[in-house]
Design an enzyme around this catalytic site. Structure first.
Site, mmCIF file in Angstrom:
data_model
loop_
_atom_site.group_PDB
_atom_site.id
_atom_site.type_symbol
_atom_site.label_atom_id
_atom_site.label_comp_id
_atom_site.label_asym_id
_atom_site.label_seq_id
_atom_site.Cartn_x
_atom_site.Cartn_y
_atom_site.Cartn_z
ATOM 1 N N ASN A 78 27.442 87.354 25.142
ATOM 2 C CA ASN A 78 28.485 88.062 25.885
ATOM 3 C C ASN A 78 29.520 88.581 24.895
ATOM 4 O O ASN A 78 30.116 87.800 24.172
ATOM 5 C CB ASN A 78 29.144 87.086 26.876
ATOM 6 C CG ASN A 78 30.182 87.752 27.742
ATOM 7 O OD1 ASN A 78 30.459 88.944 27.604
ATOM 8 N ND2 ASN A 78 30.780 86.989 28.643
ATOM 9 N N ASN A 106 38.621 77.811 23.901
ATOM 10 C CA ASN A 106 37.872 77.402 25.107
ATOM 11 C C ASN A 106 37.135 76.086 24.896
ATOM 12 O O ASN A 106 35.923 75.991 24.991
ATOM 13 C CB ASN A 106 36.923 78.509 25.581
ATOM 14 C CG ASN A 106 35.919 78.927 24.532
ATOM 15 O OD1 ASN A 106 36.091 78.654 23.344
ATOM 16 N ND2 ASN A 106 34.855 79.583 24.961
ATOM 17 N N HIS A 161 33.709 79.536 17.525
ATOM 18 C CA HIS A 161 33.805 78.467 18.522
ATOM 19 C C HIS A 161 33.349 77.161 17.872
ATOM 20 O O HIS A 161 32.174 77.006 17.567
ATOM 21 C CB HIS A 161 32.943 78.792 19.738
ATOM 22 C CG HIS A 161 33.399 80.028 20.459
ATOM 23 N ND1 HIS A 161 34.356 79.995 21.449
ATOM 24 C CD2 HIS A 161 33.054 81.329 20.308
ATOM 25 C CE1 HIS A 161 34.576 81.231 21.885
ATOM 26 N NE2 HIS A 161 33.798 82.059 21.208
ATOM 27 N N LEU A 162 34.309 76.277 17.641
ATOM 28 C CA LEU A 162 33.963 74.999 17.009
ATOM 29 C C LEU A 162 33.610 73.940 18.044
ATOM 30 O O LEU A 162 33.081 72.881 17.704
ATOM 31 C CB LEU A 162 35.105 74.518 16.118
ATOM 32 C CG LEU A 162 35.277 75.291 14.804
ATOM 33 C CD1 LEU A 162 36.508 74.793 14.052
ATOM 34 C CD2 LEU A 162 34.039 75.170 13.920
ATOM 35 N N HIS A 214 34.961 91.441 19.672
ATOM 36 C CA HIS A 214 33.572 91.896 19.816
ATOM 37 C C HIS A 214 33.349 93.197 20.603
ATOM 38 O O HIS A 214 32.810 93.204 21.698
ATOM 39 C CB HIS A 214 32.693 90.789 20.405
ATOM 40 C CG HIS A 214 33.321 90.013 21.539
ATOM 41 N ND1 HIS A 214 33.867 90.597 22.644
ATOM 42 C CD2 HIS A 214 33.478 88.674 21.699
ATOM 43 C CE1 HIS A 214 34.329 89.654 23.448
ATOM 44 N NE2 HIS A 214 34.106 88.486 22.894
ATOM 45 N N PHE A 217 25.589 81.953 27.376
ATOM 46 C CA PHE A 217 25.753 83.077 26.455
ATOM 47 C C PHE A 217 26.094 82.553 25.064
ATOM 48 O O PHE A 217 26.826 81.577 24.931
ATOM 49 C CB PHE A 217 26.933 83.953 26.897
ATOM 50 C CG PHE A 217 26.704 84.762 28.139
ATOM 51 C CD1 PHE A 217 25.995 85.948 28.073
ATOM 52 C CD2 PHE A 217 27.212 84.359 29.366
ATOM 53 C CE1 PHE A 217 25.802 86.721 29.206
ATOM 54 C CE2 PHE A 217 27.022 85.122 30.508
ATOM 55 C CZ PHE A 217 26.312 86.303 30.432
ATOM 56 N N ASP A 277 31.879 85.632 16.117
ATOM 57 C CA ASP A 277 31.779 85.043 17.458
ATOM 58 C C ASP A 277 30.710 83.946 17.455
ATOM 59 O O ASP A 277 29.857 83.879 18.341
ATOM 60 C CB ASP A 277 31.472 86.112 18.517
ATOM 61 C CG ASP A 277 31.641 85.572 19.935
ATOM 62 O OD1 ASP A 277 32.101 84.419 20.090
ATOM 63 O OD2 ASP A 277 31.300 86.298 20.881
#
Lengths: 314, 432
Positions: free
Chosen positions: B279, B95, B63-64, B233, B324, B306
């Site tokens: 999560n 996201n 996630h950048l 995950h 999370f 993740d």
């Protein structure tokens, strides 16, 4: 043993039998102060005790306040209907503010599990957990155990049944930890959706039928049922809960003659408990309230001075 | 200037090679690999004695946060964190805000990565518009823009009909679906493993069945539609078993596991330390054992981080209010080396394979191999180096790393992308 290991009371998980015994024994002496004409001793003179309540509470907050005043503490009451997050200030910052005001003991009730622990990691004051979400409510369990010991002479070997919403109950969790430590046999009963079966691994007996669970129970501790749980679909209706798990006339034949009936309050009469049970001679619900003050005084006494950080202030 | 990396032990998972070799890099390419390459004057020599050389690691689950959450991470900071962790190629999840559910956002990410990034960034597109799980995204245009997979990561497409249509519709572009498996009705506001963790903390439960029901559903949908399915995950013993069965049936199903789900367990949550709030949640010891077995027998194909950075103040709150996520890209390699390779649970070659060539293969990434004629994407690793993870050393904006304070072994000392050194440990000087 004459002192507690930790300067905080965050929960009964990890508190030893000796420590619980010490608190209960100290509470006996504190209860004696009630019988005096002048109900005040100077133990906490000059100490600042803060009641920090993020959730509504009448009896717990009043009980701590009275306990502090009887020990001559400077009591400060802070309530917030909204959580710190909603208010914008973080819990840690609120704690730091109270620390700067010289708080020696902070009693906190908060809707978030673990919030007392978080606070204890960032302020020098002693933290007493007055209920953190669904996690623990150690002073309630201590006063329940004090009441059991007072009435039954001992805790070890007794069979204690906890009735109702075990899943969401911090009272149940603290009682289970404390009672198991003290050598009691613990049973729980309630709708299957409200009982985490993992409790079995701790040695708790799980029942789904109230009549069976009551057989041989020396103490019955009845938990408040929150009506919003029904809305979340945890059980079909209040009426059905009352039919199967309500302490009502129906279960009287199953009660032991010398059973001790507890309820942490406030009661939902007609839901988890009927007046016929609440008014039974074997119920000691009001006395629990008195014992709550004595137990909290005992805790203050044992923690007094431990969280004092005034000398660091200048 | 040519670069000669001398005396390193090359670990190359495709040819299953672990040999002492010199590597010559000219411009951006590896031009020679041989037991001994003579130094000439036009070479800059990097001494890799006592060190290992791996192909650049590949992380397909990052996630950048850019665009939209630049206070948590940016393409600038995230790619530097990746480089420090030994990753030369990463895939970023959609996201963001706006969600990467259209080609404009994908192109924005690609341009930012080209301008500010130091490693290769491959964006993943959203399955559904705004990640709402209602209408499918413009999958064709996303494919044209160059997405390497589709995912609503962070969410599950709860409507099975929508998921089926997305998988079917995507057929001509043959994009893998990366599924975040969480039955939202079973989880509700759950956040810790239902079991010991929930029992002791009173925190809301996140049952294993929430993961397993969606894995089972998505395997059935992959079978129905022929879509390639990659399970993100994996955390449960039951989930490992479902993937194992799907593979036995010959279905195109792959799976990943994170370093934290391999190294930590639900007991860590009892501290109420929000660094452990993730999560899916940390599971039981039994699940961890099953995950390691799955990794060993190939049921779990790869390791992905993740990497989910959050701002410091966002995590310094009560557990139930904290977001999370674990920001673990900088510690992934040493965590796996320390917890699995040193214990003999995974061989060095297996570790490198599951963190480089295999993830590239699953998403069909145009990633360079460690061989002659390829672009020089490689890392030098000191497997003997033990280091305490300190918050001040983390270059990611996210300091939400539960390994802070732990001593870990096996750290990258140099990372090279396209022949250019993008990270080197202070004290290790590639320009000597």
């Amino acid at each position: 043993m004459s002192s507690l290991k930790s300067k905080h009371m965050l929960g009964l998980d990890g508190v030893t039998r000796e420590e619980i015994s010490l608190i209960l024994k100290t509470a006996e002496a504190m209860k004696e102060i009630f019988t005096r004409k002048v109900k005040k001793v100077p133990t906490l003179t000059g100490k600042t005790v803060v009641n920090l309540f993020y959730e509504p509470s009448t009896r717990t907050r009043a009980s701590f306040e009275l306990a502090g005043k009887m020990l001559s503490a400077n009591m400060m009451n802070l309530s917030s209907s909204s959580s710190s997050v909603v208010k914008g200030e973080s819990l840690i910052d609120t704690g730091k503010t109270l620390e700067a005001m010289g708080a020696d003991i902070i009693i906190m009730r908060h809707s978030a599990q673990g919030s007392c622990k978080l606070l204890s990691q960032h302020v020098k004051a002693s933290i007493i957990n007055a209920g953190d979400g669904n996690h623990e409510h150690p002073t309630q369990a201590l006063l329940d155990m004090f009441t059991i010991k007072e009435k039954k002479g001992q805790i070890e070997g007794l069979t204690v049944l906890i009735v109702g919403d075990i899943l969401h109950s911090r009272v149940a969790r603290s009682n289970i930890f404390g009672l198991l430590t003290m050598g009691a046999k613990v049973r729980v009963v309630g709708p299957a959706t409200l009982i985490p079966v993992e409790y079995k691994k701790l040695g708790v007996e799980v029942f789904y039928t109230l009549e069976d669970a009551l057989q041989g129970a020396d103490v019955v501790n009845i938990l408040r049922i929150q009506r919003e749980r029904q809305k979340k679909g945890m059980f079909p209706s209040i009426r059905e809960f009352h039919r199967f798990y309500g302490m009502n006339e129906r279960i009287i034949p199953y009660l032991k003659d010398d059973v001790l009936i507890l309820h942490p309050g406030p009661m939902n009469q007609g839901v988890e408990i009927d007046p016929i049970i609440a008014l039974d001679d074997r119920a000691v619900i009001e006395e629990q309230v008195t014992n709550g003050v004595a137990t909290r005084m005992a805790l203050f006494y044992l923690l007094a001075g431990r969280g004092n950080q005034n000398e660091d202030l200048n | 200037m040519k670069i000669l990396i001398k005396n390193g032990i090359v670990v190359e998972p495709i040819k299953k090679l672990t040999d002492k070799m010199d590597i010559l890099i000219e411009e951006n390419k590896i031009t020679r690999m041989a037991e001994e390459i003579e130094i000439t004057e036009d070479m800059q020599v990097v001494d890799a004695s006592e060190k290992h050389i791996f192909p650049g690691l590949v992380d397909i689950h990052v996630h950048l946060r850019e665009p939209g959450y630049e206070h948590k991470e940016t393409i600038y900071s995230g790619t530097r964190a990746a480089a420090k962790g030994g990753f030369t190629s990463i895939c970023c999840m959609p996201n963001t805000d706006p969600v990467a559910d259209n080609s404009s956002v994908i192109r924005f990410i690609q341009h930012r990565a080209a301008d500010e990034g130091v490693v290769k960034v491959f964006p993943i597109g959203a399955i559904s518009k705004k990640l709402e799980g209602q209408e499918i995204s413009e999958i064709g245009m996303l494919a044209e823009a160059g997405v390497v997979a589709l995912s609503d990561d962070g969410n599950t497409v709860m409507n099975s009909g929508v998921m089926r249509r997305a998988m079917e519709y995507a057929t001509p572009w043959n994009l893998p679906f990366i599924s975040h498996c969480e039955d939202q009705n079973l989880v509700d506001n759950g956040m810790v493993n239902e079991g010991y963790a929930s029992l002791m903390t009173g925190l809301p439960v996140y049952p294993k069945a929430a993961e397993e029901t969606i894995i089972a559903r998505d395997i059935a949908l992959a079978e129905l539609t022929g879509a390639k399915l990659h399970i993100a995950h994996l955390t449960t013993k039951g989930g490992v078993e479902l993937v194992r069965q799907a593979k036995a049936k010959g279905l195109p199903v792959t799976a990943e596991v994170t370093p934290h789900h391999l190294a930590l367990s639900e007991e860590d949550v009892l501290s109420f330390d929000t660094s452990y709030k993730v999560n899916p949640p940390l599971r039981s010891k039994e699940d961890v054992t099953a995950l390691i077995e799955g990794l060993q027998d190939g049921t779990i194909d790869i390791i992905a981080t993740d990497h989910a950075p959050h701002a410091y103040e966002e995590k310094m709150v009560e557990f139930i209010y904290a977001p999370f996520g674990i920001a673990g890209i900088e510690t992934a390699l040493p965590v796996i080396y320390t917890y699995l390779v040193k214990d003999g649970k995974l061989s060095l070659l297996e570790m490198v394979e599951k963190m480089s060539s295999k993830p590239a293969e699953i998403l069909g990434l145009p990633v360079s191999k460690l061989s002659e004629g390829e672009n020089a994407d490689l890392i030098i690793v000191d497997l003997d180096r033990e280091l305490e993870v300190e918050i001040k050393d983390l270059v990611s904006k996210g300091k939400n790393n539960p390994f802070i304070g732990q001593r870990l072994t096996g750290w990258p000392v140099m990372t090279m992308v396209n022949g250019k050194v993008v990270y080197q440990r202070s004290g290790f000087n590639a320009s000597n």
